[in-house]
Structure formats: structure tokens, C-alpha cells
Design a protein around this motif. Sequence first.
Motif, PDB file in Angstrom:
ATOM      1  N   ASN A   9      37.389  -1.056  38.389  1.00 17.79           N
ATOM      2  CA  ASN A   9      37.165  -0.656  39.779  1.00 17.79           C
ATOM      3  C   ASN A   9      38.246   0.302  40.257  1.00 17.79           C
ATOM      4  OD1 ASN A   9      34.933  -2.058  41.615  1.00 17.79           O
ATOM      5  ND2 ASN A   9      35.464  -3.473  39.970  1.00 17.79           N
ATOM      6  N   LYS A  10      39.491   0.026  39.871  1.00 13.30           N
ATOM      7  CA  LYS A  10      40.608   0.866  40.308  1.00 13.30           C
ATOM      8  C   LYS A  10      40.477   2.273  39.737  1.00 13.30           C
ATOM      9  CE  LYS A  10      45.579   0.817  40.921  1.00 13.30           C
ATOM     10  NZ  LYS A  10      45.389   0.911  42.385  1.00 13.30           N
ATOM     11  N   ILE A  11      40.151   2.380  38.458  1.00 15.25           N
ATOM     12  CA  ILE A  11      40.021   3.701  37.838  1.00 15.25           C
ATOM     13  C   ILE A  11      38.795   4.426  38.389  1.00 15.25           C
ATOM     14  CG2 ILE A  11      39.679   4.915  35.651  1.00 15.25           C
ATOM     15  CD1 ILE A  11      41.309   2.734  34.297  1.00 15.25           C
ATOM     16  N   LYS A  12      37.735   3.676  38.683  1.00 11.13           N
ATOM     17  CA  LYS A  12      36.549   4.299  39.272  1.00 11.13           C
ATOM     18  C   LYS A  12      36.886   4.914  40.624  1.00 11.13           C
ATOM     19  CE  LYS A  12      32.108   5.138  39.739  1.00 11.13           C
ATOM     20  NZ  LYS A  12      31.449   6.198  38.945  1.00 11.13           N
ATOM     21  N   ARG A  13      37.689   4.216  41.420  1.00 14.40           N
ATOM     22  CA  ARG A  13      38.051   4.698  42.746  1.00 14.40           C
ATOM     23  C   ARG A  13      39.086   5.816  42.698  1.00 14.40           C
ATOM     24  NH1 ARG A  13      36.702   2.040  47.369  1.00 14.40           N
ATOM     25  NH2 ARG A  13      35.675   0.023  47.195  1.00 14.40           N
ATOM     26  N   GLU A  14      40.087   5.676  41.817  1.00 15.33           N
ATOM     27  CA  GLU A  14      41.254   6.548  41.886  1.00 15.33           C
ATOM     28  C   GLU A  14      41.335   7.583  40.774  1.00 15.33           C
ATOM     29  OE1 GLU A  14      44.733   4.118  42.297  1.00 15.33           O
ATOM     30  OE2 GLU A  14      43.803   2.846  43.822  1.00 15.33           O
ATOM     31  N   GLN A  21      51.590   2.731  36.238  1.00 12.07           N
ATOM     32  CA  GLN A  21      51.007   2.706  37.584  1.00 12.07           C
ATOM     33  C   GLN A  21      50.144   1.465  37.778  1.00 12.07           C
ATOM     34  OE1 GLN A  21      48.998   6.481  37.251  1.00 12.07           O
ATOM     35  NE2 GLN A  21      50.465   7.520  38.579  1.00 12.07           N
ATOM     36  N   LEU A  22      49.366   1.155  36.764  1.00  7.83           N
ATOM     37  CA  LEU A  22      48.478  -0.006  36.842  1.00  7.83           C
ATOM     38  C   LEU A  22      49.279  -1.291  36.970  1.00  7.83           C
ATOM     39  CD1 LEU A  22      45.525  -0.945  36.673  1.00  7.83           C
ATOM     40  CD2 LEU A  22      45.842  -1.166  34.200  1.00  7.83           C
ATOM     41  N   ALA A  23      50.357  -1.410  36.201  1.00  8.67           N
ATOM     42  CA  ALA A  23      51.204  -2.603  36.251  1.00  8.67           C
ATOM     43  C   ALA A  23      51.792  -2.799  37.643  1.00  8.67           C
ATOM     44  CB  ALA A  23      52.315  -2.499  35.214  1.00  8.67           C
ATOM     45  N   SER A  63      41.076   6.841  31.570  1.00  9.04           N
ATOM     46  CA  SER A  63      39.931   7.157  32.431  1.00  9.04           C
ATOM     47  C   SER A  63      38.682   6.478  31.875  1.00  9.04           C
ATOM     48  CB  SER A  63      39.715   8.668  32.517  1.00  9.04           C
ATOM     49  OG  SER A  63      39.513   9.216  31.221  1.00  9.04           O
ATOM     50  N   LEU A  64      37.635   6.450  32.676  1.00  3.78           N
ATOM     51  CA  LEU A  64      36.385   5.808  32.273  1.00  3.78           C
ATOM     52  C   LEU A  64      35.596   6.680  31.303  1.00  3.78           C
ATOM     53  CD1 LEU A  64      35.036   4.448  35.696  1.00  3.78           C
ATOM     54  CD2 LEU A  64      36.258   3.156  33.936  1.00  3.78           C
ATOM     55  N   THR A  65      34.995   6.053  30.317  1.00  3.41           N
ATOM     56  CA  THR A  65      33.999   6.723  29.482  1.00  3.41           C
ATOM     57  C   THR A  65      32.663   6.675  30.218  1.00  3.41           C
ATOM     58  OG1 THR A  65      33.399   4.649  28.399  1.00  3.41           O
ATOM     59  CG2 THR A  65      35.173   5.950  27.382  1.00  3.41           C
ATOM     60  N   GLU A 135      26.769  -0.025  51.241  1.00  2.00           N
ATOM     61  CA  GLU A 135      25.634   0.430  50.444  1.00  2.00           C
ATOM     62  C   GLU A 135      26.014   0.740  49.001  1.00  2.00           C
ATOM     63  OE1 GLU A 135      24.063   3.688  52.660  1.00  2.00           O
ATOM     64  OE2 GLU A 135      23.565   2.465  54.396  1.00  2.00           O
ATOM     65  N   GLY A 136      27.283   0.514  48.653  1.00  4.49           N
ATOM     66  CA  GLY A 136      27.690   0.652  47.260  1.00  4.49           C
ATOM     67  C   GLY A 136      28.295   1.987  46.871  1.00  4.49           C
ATOM     68  N   TYR A 137      28.691   2.806  47.857  1.00  2.00           N
ATOM     69  CA  TYR A 137      29.225   4.126  47.547  1.00  2.00           C
ATOM     70  C   TYR A 137      30.733   4.132  47.279  1.00  2.00           C
ATOM     71  CZ  TYR A 137      24.765   6.241  48.783  1.00  2.00           C
ATOM     72  OH  TYR A 137      23.439   6.609  48.811  1.00  2.00           O
ATOM     73  N   MET A 138      31.393   2.976  47.402  1.00  3.23           N
ATOM     74  CA  MET A 138      32.844   2.890  47.200  1.00  3.23           C
ATOM     75  C   MET A 138      33.532   3.982  48.026  1.00  3.23           C
ATOM     76  SD  MET A 138      32.943   2.006  43.088  1.00  3.23           S
ATOM     77  CE  MET A 138      34.662   1.538  43.047  1.00  3.23           C
ATOM     78  N   ALA A 139      33.250   3.958  49.327  1.00  5.26           N
ATOM     79  CA  ALA A 139      33.655   5.044  50.228  1.00  5.26           C
ATOM     80  C   ALA A 139      35.057   4.844  50.786  1.00  5.26           C
ATOM     81  CB  ALA A 139      32.649   5.163  51.367  1.00  5.26           C
TER      82      ALA A 139
END
Length: 205
Positions: A9-14, A21-23, A63-65, A135-139
Amino acid sequence: MKTSDKILNKIKREGKITARQLAEDLSITTMGARQHLQALEEEGFLTFTDIKVKVGRPARHWSLTQQGHDQFIDRHQDLSIDIISAIDDTFGSSGLNKVITQREHTIYERYQQQLAHCHTIQQKLQTLVQLREQEGYMAELEESDSGYLLIENHCPICQAAKQCPQLCRSELHIFQTLLADECQVQRREHIIQGANRCCYQITPL
């Protein structure tokens, strides 16, 4: 929420992130962060690039695949695509446009009712972000030099929008109409054109 889900979720948002940084953000050890990242890589959800720095080892950015992005795709996407295809096949492009126009009108009316209780542009934008988040847009809303940025880190209708780009034009038009008296709205980044997010520049008039 499991740590692995928090990381995705964090990588999806940021966007891209390092283990350090994650730690810091999750209050875990750097070693623990690396272990979680490597496990997600082995599952096919993450990839990395090593970026050179002035001193020391290159910094590894995760990053996300595509498989990672797919974890956020709306479960009803196949049904939505099938419905769009059926409308287009049965009623043609004019029939599909009528359906999209009706959807736009319904969403606009709902948003307008919520924004009617707001007295400032910032209140309106914060309310709009809350509606999109639900609505799920992670706004998210950020201030910029020229006004505000409305950022959507996920698009739950992405697959349908790829097949039917009118949906994206419709959503932009909703924002522009809602804020027409006070702001100019322009889309600066677009997920279906390859960006990591959709980003709207909102400039007060």
C-alpha cells in the motif's frame, strides 16, 4: 493489516522507496524491511533499481511490478468490461456515450450535494478527496505553488477506462464542472497513459 500489505500500500501510494525509508516509516529495523522487500520480490510483487550515490553503495529503490499493481485492481473489472462491450455491441457508440453521460450526471449530483456544505475551496477539495478515497482511488490532496494537487494513486476503473477512454474524460469533466466557478482543473498525470498515478492540477481563479 499485515506488514507485507502495508508495504504494498505504501509503495502504491508513494512510489519507489528504499529499505531505510521503509524501516523509518514502519518503525522496524532496516534488516527487517529488507527481508520483507525481498520476500515480496520473490513472490513477484516488487522489483528494484540500484541508483548511484556520491558515496558508498548504490541506493536500492523498490517499486511495484505489474503483478503488484494488479493486487489493487477492482475485482469487478471483468464484469465492467463485459458490460461496456455489451452496450457498445447492442446500442453502438451513441448508446455507450449516453450511459457514460448518465453515470457522469449521477456522480456529479452526489458530489455536488456533499460539496454544498463546504464554504472554502480547501474544504471542497478535502471533501472531494474523502469521496474519492471511499471509492477506492487512494486519493490525497497536496498544496502546490499554483494551488493544489489532487492525487489518485489507484484507479479502480482502470481496466474499463483502457477499453473506454470516455470514462476518464467524464471524470475530468466532473471535477471541472464542480469547481468551475472557483478553479481551473487540468490532468497532469494519467495512469492509463503509463503514469504511476493520476494527478490533477487545481488552480484557483
